[in-house]
Design a protein around this motif. Structure first.
Motif, PDB file in Angstrom:
ATOM      1  N   ALA A   1       3.693 -37.315 -50.395  1.00  0.00           N
ATOM      2  CA  ALA A   1       4.218 -36.921 -49.080  1.00  0.00           C
ATOM      3  C   ALA A   1       3.102 -36.255 -48.287  1.00  0.00           C
ATOM      4  N   THR A   2       3.260 -36.222 -46.986  1.00  0.00           N
ATOM      5  CA  THR A   2       2.307 -35.492 -46.135  1.00  0.00           C
ATOM      6  C   THR A   2       3.038 -34.309 -45.500  1.00  0.00           C
ATOM      7  N   GLY A   3       2.529 -33.791 -44.404  1.00  0.00           N
ATOM      8  CA  GLY A   3       3.195 -32.690 -43.713  1.00  0.00           C
ATOM      9  C   GLY A   3       2.592 -31.345 -44.066  1.00  0.00           C
TER      10      GLY A   3
ATOM     11  N   LEU B   1       4.989 -42.001 -48.822  1.00  0.00           N
ATOM     12  CA  LEU B   1       6.357 -42.187 -48.331  1.00  0.00           C
ATOM     13  C   LEU B   1       6.431 -42.923 -47.010  1.00  0.00           C
ATOM     14  N   ASP B   2       5.455 -42.650 -46.130  1.00  0.00           N
ATOM     15  CA  ASP B   2       5.651 -43.113 -44.758  1.00  0.00           C
ATOM     16  C   ASP B   2       4.348 -43.099 -43.955  1.00  0.00           C
ATOM     17  N   GLU B   3       4.440 -43.665 -42.772  1.00  0.00           N
ATOM     18  CA  GLU B   3       3.310 -43.691 -41.833  1.00  0.00           C
ATOM     19  C   GLU B   3       3.863 -43.903 -40.431  1.00  0.00           C
TER      20      GLU B   3
ATOM     21  N   SER C   1      -2.953 -39.974 -38.458  1.00  0.00           N
ATOM     22  CA  SER C   1      -2.306 -40.957 -39.328  1.00  0.00           C
ATOM     23  C   SER C   1      -2.181 -40.349 -40.723  1.00  0.00           C
ATOM     24  N   TYR C   2      -1.206 -40.796 -41.461  1.00  0.00           N
ATOM     25  CA  TYR C   2      -1.019 -40.260 -42.812  1.00  0.00           C
ATOM     26  C   TYR C   2      -2.096 -40.776 -43.777  1.00  0.00           C
ATOM     27  N   ARG C   3      -2.697 -41.933 -43.451  1.00  0.00           N
ATOM     28  CA  ARG C   3      -3.843 -42.396 -44.263  1.00  0.00           C
ATOM     29  C   ARG C   3      -4.995 -41.396 -44.107  1.00  0.00           C
TER      30      ARG C   3
ATOM     31  N   GLY D   1       8.802 -33.574 -49.117  1.00  0.00           N
ATOM     32  CA  GLY D   1       9.049 -32.408 -48.280  1.00  0.00           C
ATOM     33  C   GLY D   1      10.428 -32.609 -47.658  1.00  0.00           C
ATOM     34  N   LEU D   2      10.840 -31.655 -46.852  1.00  0.00           N
ATOM     35  CA  LEU D   2      12.180 -31.741 -46.261  1.00  0.00           C
ATOM     36  C   LEU D   2      12.090 -31.553 -44.749  1.00  0.00           C
ATOM     37  N   GLY D   3      12.720 -32.437 -44.007  1.00  0.00           N
ATOM     38  CA  GLY D   3      12.764 -32.283 -42.551  1.00  0.00           C
ATOM     39  C   GLY D   3      13.824 -31.266 -42.157  1.00  0.00           C
TER      40      GLY D   3
ATOM     41  N   HIS E   1      15.883 -34.868 -43.265  1.00  0.00           N
ATOM     42  CA  HIS E   1      15.258 -36.147 -43.634  1.00  0.00           C
ATOM     43  C   HIS E   1      14.369 -36.005 -44.870  1.00  0.00           C
ATOM     44  N   ILE E   2      14.289 -37.088 -45.627  1.00  0.00           N
ATOM     45  CA  ILE E   2      13.317 -37.205 -46.722  1.00  0.00           C
ATOM     46  C   ILE E   2      12.556 -38.498 -46.460  1.00  0.00           C
ATOM     47  N   GLY E   3      11.235 -38.483 -46.671  1.00  0.00           N
ATOM     48  CA  GLY E   3      10.440 -39.538 -46.063  1.00  0.00           C
ATOM     49  C   GLY E   3      10.763 -39.435 -44.573  1.00  0.00           C
TER      50      GLY E   3
HETATM   51  C1  F6R Z   1       5.915 -36.660 -44.693  1.00  0.00           C
HETATM   52  C2  F6R Z   1       7.373 -36.813 -44.818  1.00  0.00           C
HETATM   53  C3  F6R Z   1       8.298 -35.847 -44.172  1.00  0.00           C
HETATM   54  C4  F6R Z   1       7.887 -34.385 -44.331  1.00  0.00           C
HETATM   55  C5  F6R Z   1       8.882 -33.468 -43.651  1.00  0.00           C
HETATM   56  C6  F6R Z   1       8.478 -32.000 -43.735  1.00  0.00           C
HETATM   57  O1  F6R Z   1       5.253 -37.689 -45.388  1.00  0.00           O
HETATM   58  O2  F6R Z   1       7.800 -37.737 -45.404  1.00  0.00           O
HETATM   59  O3  F6R Z   1       9.586 -36.028 -44.706  1.00  0.00           O
HETATM   60  O4  F6R Z   1       7.802 -34.078 -45.695  1.00  0.00           O
HETATM   61  O5  F6R Z   1       9.003 -33.817 -42.306  1.00  0.00           O
HETATM   62  O6  F6R Z   1       7.324 -31.810 -43.003  1.00  0.00           O
HETATM   63  P1  F6R Z   1       6.584 -30.380 -42.976  1.00  0.00           P
HETATM   64  O7  F6R Z   1       6.107 -30.140 -44.365  1.00  0.00           O
HETATM   65  O8  F6R Z   1       5.465 -30.559 -42.004  1.00  0.00           O
HETATM   66  O9  F6R Z   1       7.619 -29.403 -42.549  1.00  0.00           O
END
Ligand code: F6R
Length: 264
Positions: free
Chosen positions: A38-40, A69-71, A82-84, A133-135, A139-141
């Motif tokens: 995951a990123t973020g 997970l995503d881009e 970019s996530y890359r 991580g958690l939005g 959200h996940i991803g």
């Molecule tokens: C990122 C991803 C997202 C983040 C989430 C939390 O690859 O999939 O689900 O994990 O938005 O982001 P942060 O950590 O920036 O609060």
């Protein structure tokens, strides 16, 4: 017996990152494994700790494959947001990983090709561990709240709130892409083990939805994790208190390990 989510309560986010990095390292040392990444903002400390373990303790990523997970759709891999670029910059360029074995979906490919390539990688390599991580909307991803779960890789239109949450990485809201490509909920649940790192007060509400009862609802996507037999949630006590789930966390606490930390 049905396994439940397990929760590791920490003193602060720094400790959470160190524990999550430890759970990743446990898998990495097995060799020939695939990690879902995951990123973020929440993950930055995890990658810093993995870099430290690589440099100081010889943790080797030589036989590790990874898939993200995503881009964002429309961002070139070289774009700084970019996530890359995030993965190269925060982890891959600093450790002994073979980048040919790392997959971040390519958000500038034509949609069909992008999804085919991404799903092909996901289907070819079972993940030993998926980091999440958690939005703030749960959200996940980038599986945003919806009336249904999308099982496999798909393109999603980001909620305004998600774009606003991520605006801090861009110079203006207009620059935050409106679409992303993401693993589906089925892809996420296909990992052998899932580690969810929860950080920041805006995550209190989805954390509560995850821990306080047995309901699984696509309007709060992280609740899908209740369907998986091996999920570890890592969260600091302050956030658990804010979410009003200290009692639930105590009930779901893992076993004690040598250094006094909790795990399943
Ligand atoms: C990122 C991803 C997202 C983040 C989430 C939390 O690859 O999939 O689900 O994990 O938005 O982001 P942060 O950590 O920036 O609060």
């Amino acid at each position: 017996m049905r396994k439940k989510l397990s929760v590791i309560l920490t003193g602060d986010h720094e400790e959470s990152c160190s524990i999550v990095a430890g759970l990743v390292a446990e898998v990495v040392v097995r060799g020939d494994v695939c990690l879902g990444l995951a990123t973020g903002g929440s993950m930055e400390g995890v990658y810093a700790e993995l870099r430290r373990r690589h440099d100081a303790e010889g943790l080797s990523f030589r036989s590790v494959a990874t898939v993200n997970l995503d881009e964002y759709v429309g961002l070139e891999p070289s774009h700084v947001q970019s996530y890359r670029h995030y993965m190269d910059h925060k982890l891959f360029d600093h450790v002994d990983i073979d980048k040919a074995r790392t997959c971040v979906p390519r958000g500038t490919l034509p949609r069909d090709k992008m999804l085919e390539e991404f799903q092909g990688f996901l289907d070819s390599r079972p993940r030993d561990l998926q980091l999440l991580g958690l939005g703030s909307n749960g959200h996940i991803g980038f599986n945003e709240p919806a009336p249904f779960f999308a099982p496999w890789a798909h393109v999603v239109t980001l909620e305004e709130g998600t774009r606003r949450d991520n605006q801090r990485f861009f110079s203006s809201l207009d620059e935050v892409p409106s679409q992303a490509v993401t693993m589906g909920i089925g892809d996420i649940l296909n990992a052998a083990r899932i580690v969810l790192l929860v950080h920041g007060p805006s995550k209190a509400e989805p954390l509560r939805a995850l821990l306080q009862d047995d309901r699984v609802c696509p309007e709060v996507p992280c609740t899908a994790l209740k369907l998986h037999p091996d999920v570890v949630v890592v969260v600091d006590r302050g956030l658990a208190r804010l979410a009003g789930v200290e009692k639930e966390c105590a009930g779901l606490a893992g076993e004690e390990i040598d250094d006094g930390q909790k795990r399943r």
